[in-house]
Design an enzyme around this catalytic site. Structure first.
Site, PDB file in Angstrom:
ATOM      1  N   LYS A  15      40.487  41.749  36.084  1.00  0.00           N
ATOM      2  CA  LYS A  15      39.711  40.518  36.270  1.00  0.00           C
ATOM      3  C   LYS A  15      38.670  40.682  37.390  1.00  0.00           C
ATOM      4  CE  LYS A  15      43.372  38.141  37.465  1.00  0.00           C
ATOM      5  NZ  LYS A  15      44.425  39.169  37.448  1.00  0.00           N
ATOM      6  N   ARG A  90      45.846  28.938  38.537  1.00  0.00           N
ATOM      7  CA  ARG A  90      46.945  29.849  38.269  1.00  0.00           C
ATOM      8  C   ARG A  90      48.183  29.149  37.748  1.00  0.00           C
ATOM      9  NH1 ARG A  90      45.621  34.709  41.138  1.00  0.00           N
ATOM     10  NH2 ARG A  90      47.300  36.210  41.143  1.00  0.00           N
ATOM     11  N   ARG A 129      45.229  51.584  42.556  1.00  0.00           N
ATOM     12  CA  ARG A 129      44.071  50.850  43.102  1.00  0.00           C
ATOM     13  C   ARG A 129      43.913  51.110  44.598  1.00  0.00           C
ATOM     14  NH1 ARG A 129      43.757  44.664  41.935  1.00  0.00           N
ATOM     15  NH2 ARG A 129      45.901  44.745  42.671  1.00  0.00           N
ATOM     16  N   ARG A 162      46.376  47.623  48.852  1.00  0.00           N
ATOM     17  CA  ARG A 162      46.804  46.260  49.152  1.00  0.00           C
ATOM     18  C   ARG A 162      48.304  46.206  49.420  1.00  0.00           C
ATOM     19  NH1 ARG A 162      44.117  42.442  44.645  1.00  0.00           N
ATOM     20  NH2 ARG A 162      46.205  41.563  44.685  1.00  0.00           N
ATOM     21  N   ARG A 173      55.119  39.911  40.898  1.00  0.00           N
ATOM     22  CA  ARG A 173      53.848  39.267  40.519  1.00  0.00           C
ATOM     23  C   ARG A 173      53.764  39.097  39.002  1.00  0.00           C
ATOM     24  NH1 ARG A 173      49.933  43.183  43.353  1.00  0.00           N
ATOM     25  NH2 ARG A 173      48.290  42.120  42.189  1.00  0.00           N
TER      26      ARG A 173
HETATM   27  P1  AP5 Z   1      41.335  44.805  39.288  1.00  0.00           P
HETATM   28  O1  AP5 Z   1      39.991  44.478  38.728  1.00  0.00           O
HETATM   29  O2  AP5 Z   1      41.497  44.871  40.767  1.00  0.00           O
HETATM   30  O3  AP5 Z   1      42.442  43.855  38.625  1.00  0.00           O
HETATM   31  P2  AP5 Z   1      42.738  42.307  38.786  1.00  0.00           P
HETATM   32  O4  AP5 Z   1      43.042  41.763  37.436  1.00  0.00           O
HETATM   33  O5  AP5 Z   1      41.655  41.628  39.552  1.00  0.00           O
HETATM   34  O6  AP5 Z   1      44.079  42.401  39.613  1.00  0.00           O
HETATM   35  P3  AP5 Z   1      44.645  41.680  40.911  1.00  0.00           P
HETATM   36  O7  AP5 Z   1      45.873  42.452  41.269  1.00  0.00           O
HETATM   37  O8  AP5 Z   1      43.602  41.513  41.968  1.00  0.00           O
HETATM   38  O9  AP5 Z   1      45.030  40.299  40.340  1.00  0.00           O
HETATM   39  P4  AP5 Z   1      46.042  39.333  40.916  1.00  0.00           P
HETATM   40  O10 AP5 Z   1      45.777  38.138  40.085  1.00  0.00           O
HETATM   41  O11 AP5 Z   1      47.433  39.782  40.971  1.00  0.00           O
HETATM   42  O12 AP5 Z   1      45.644  39.256  42.471  1.00  0.00           O
HETATM   43  P5  AP5 Z   1      44.823  38.183  43.342  1.00  0.00           P
HETATM   44  O13 AP5 Z   1      44.025  38.929  44.306  1.00  0.00           O
HETATM   45  O14 AP5 Z   1      44.171  37.187  42.442  1.00  0.00           O
HETATM   46  O15 AP5 Z   1      41.784  46.201  38.640  1.00  0.00           O
HETATM   47  C1  AP5 Z   1      43.022  46.819  38.969  1.00  0.00           C
HETATM   48  C2  AP5 Z   1      42.820  48.345  39.033  1.00  0.00           C
HETATM   49  O16 AP5 Z   1      42.502  48.833  37.718  1.00  0.00           O
HETATM   50  C3  AP5 Z   1      41.669  48.802  39.933  1.00  0.00           C
HETATM   51  O17 AP5 Z   1      42.026  49.996  40.565  1.00  0.00           O
HETATM   52  C4  AP5 Z   1      40.496  49.042  38.964  1.00  0.00           C
HETATM   53  O18 AP5 Z   1      39.624  50.032  39.443  1.00  0.00           O
HETATM   54  C5  AP5 Z   1      41.231  49.477  37.691  1.00  0.00           C
HETATM   55  N1  AP5 Z   1      40.569  48.999  36.470  1.00  0.00           N
HETATM   56  C6  AP5 Z   1      40.108  47.735  36.248  1.00  0.00           C
HETATM   57  N2  AP5 Z   1      39.574  47.645  35.001  1.00  0.00           N
HETATM   58  C7  AP5 Z   1      39.717  48.874  34.444  1.00  0.00           C
HETATM   59  C8  AP5 Z   1      39.358  49.424  33.160  1.00  0.00           C
HETATM   60  N3  AP5 Z   1      38.754  48.665  32.227  1.00  0.00           N
HETATM   61  N4  AP5 Z   1      39.665  50.709  32.907  1.00  0.00           N
HETATM   62  C9  AP5 Z   1      40.281  51.472  33.847  1.00  0.00           C
HETATM   63  N5  AP5 Z   1      40.638  51.032  35.076  1.00  0.00           N
HETATM   64  C10 AP5 Z   1      40.367  49.732  35.375  1.00  0.00           C
HETATM   65  O19 AP5 Z   1      46.012  37.404  44.059  1.00  0.00           O
HETATM   66  C11 AP5 Z   1      46.787  38.003  45.085  1.00  0.00           C
HETATM   67  C12 AP5 Z   1      47.785  36.991  45.623  1.00  0.00           C
HETATM   68  O20 AP5 Z   1      47.087  35.875  46.225  1.00  0.00           O
HETATM   69  C13 AP5 Z   1      48.694  36.330  44.580  1.00  0.00           C
HETATM   70  O21 AP5 Z   1      49.843  37.127  44.298  1.00  0.00           O
HETATM   71  C14 AP5 Z   1      49.054  35.010  45.276  1.00  0.00           C
HETATM   72  O22 AP5 Z   1      50.029  35.214  46.250  1.00  0.00           O
HETATM   73  C15 AP5 Z   1      47.750  34.637  45.964  1.00  0.00           C
HETATM   74  N6  AP5 Z   1      46.889  33.809  45.107  1.00  0.00           N
HETATM   75  C16 AP5 Z   1      45.688  34.166  44.578  1.00  0.00           C
HETATM   76  N7  AP5 Z   1      45.176  33.154  43.850  1.00  0.00           N
HETATM   77  C17 AP5 Z   1      46.085  32.141  43.912  1.00  0.00           C
HETATM   78  C18 AP5 Z   1      46.131  30.842  43.340  1.00  0.00           C
HETATM   79  N8  AP5 Z   1      45.162  30.372  42.525  1.00  0.00           N
HETATM   80  N9  AP5 Z   1      47.214  30.052  43.613  1.00  0.00           N
HETATM   81  C19 AP5 Z   1      48.188  30.505  44.421  1.00  0.00           C
HETATM   82  N10 AP5 Z   1      48.230  31.733  44.982  1.00  0.00           N
HETATM   83  C20 AP5 Z   1      47.175  32.551  44.720  1.00  0.00           C
END
Ligand code: AP5
Ligand code: ZN
Length: 217
Positions: A15, A90, A129, A162, A173
């Site tokens: 994402k 979320r 990552r 991270r 997660r």
């Molecule tokens: P990446 O693009 O980083 O993936 P992502 O889907 O963004 O993954 P996240 O882990 O950031 O999502 P998340 O929802 O768990 O975390 P968030 O930061 O929102 O890609 C992943 C890897 O794959 C990278 O190395 C990339 O290079 C590679 N890649 C990507 N696309 C590729 C492709 N097509 N081919 C090959 N490789 C690829 O949330 C973190 C924490 O914050 C949560 O756990 C929670 O505690 C809190 N939080 C965040 N938002 C909320 C909310 N709305 N409400 C409550 N708590 C929240």
């Protein structure tokens, strides 16, 4: 052109990587609640220190805090031509809050992009990552390595892993995603806004797909 969008999908589906590319391509802001919490933590704000208790465990930060933070962000000038929400909403409670917030400004979400991927791919992507703590660039040790190992191409900063990308936290997660976030798929499908995106392909193919979807009336 659809310019108010949400990226939903399991952790590590890609994402954030897609949202960053589209944000540059379309010149609209990328709003990631995860990035916002990490920025607060880096600056050691009370919000960041509180959120850390949840993010480190792979749990959702309480809705009221998250909603308020998004409300502030969406009140800024730069969202007037559109925005890319990544990782928010979320759960259905946050989705309702967002709908009400936007409706006060007579706005609504144009499309919800549901990036899907298999658990096996997700684990490989998350464990490999590496991110830049300064500019937020996302790398992968195999898929998208930086030019120099462990160093950001943009600013020479040392890349980090991270804290919530440890194997046991990833499992938590994924569990939280399935229980709390997955119901959103149904919520947005009912509204006719959901489009599934196969995240198991290379980044470029996905971006092309998304751009086509955004251009559709
Ligand atoms: P990446 O693009 O980083 O993936 P992502 O889907 O963004 O993954 P996240 O882990 O950031 O999502 P998340 O929802 O768990 O975390 P968030 O930061 O929102 O890609 C992943 C890897 O794959 C990278 O190395 C990339 O290079 C590679 N890649 C990507 N696309 C590729 C492709 N097509 N081919 C090959 N490789 C690829 O949330 C973190 C924490 O914050 C949560 O756990 C929670 O505690 C809190 N939080 C965040 N938002 C909320 C909310 N709305 N409400 C409550 N708590 C929240
Ligand atoms: Zn950087």
């Amino acid at each position: 052109m659809k310019t108010r969008m949400i990226f939903v999908g399991p952790p590590g589906a890609g994402k954030g990587s897609q949202a960053k590319i589209l944000s540059e391509e379309l010149n609209i802001p990328h709003i990631s609640t995860g990035d916002m919490f990490r920025k607060h933590l880096k600056e050691q704000t009370p919000l960041g220190l509180m959120a850390k208790n949840y993010t480190d465990k792979g749990l959702l930060v309480p809705d009221d805090v998250t909603n308020e933070m998004v409300k502030d962000r969406l009140s800024q000038e730069d969202v007037k031509n559109g925005f890319i929400l990544d990782g928010y909403p979320r759960n259905p409670y946050q989705a309702n809050y967002l709908d009400e917030l936007l409706s006060k400004s007579h706005l609504k979400i144009d499309v919800v992009l549901n990036v899907t991927s298999s658990d096996e791919v997700i684990i490989k992507r998350i464990t490999g990552r590496r991110t830049c703590p300064v500019c937020g660039a996302i790398y992968h040790i195999d898929n998208f390595p930086p030019k120099q190992e462990g160093i950001c191409d943009n600013d020479g900063e040392k890349l980090i892993q991270r804290k919530d990308d440890l194997k046991e936290t990833i499992v938590k997660r994924l569990d939280v995603y399935n229980k709390e976030t997955f119901p959103l798929i149904h919520y947005y499908k009912e509204k006719g806004l959901l489009v599934d995106i196969d995240g198991n392909r290379d980044l470029k193919a996905i971006t092309m797909d998304v751009l086509k979807i955004l251009e559709q009336q």
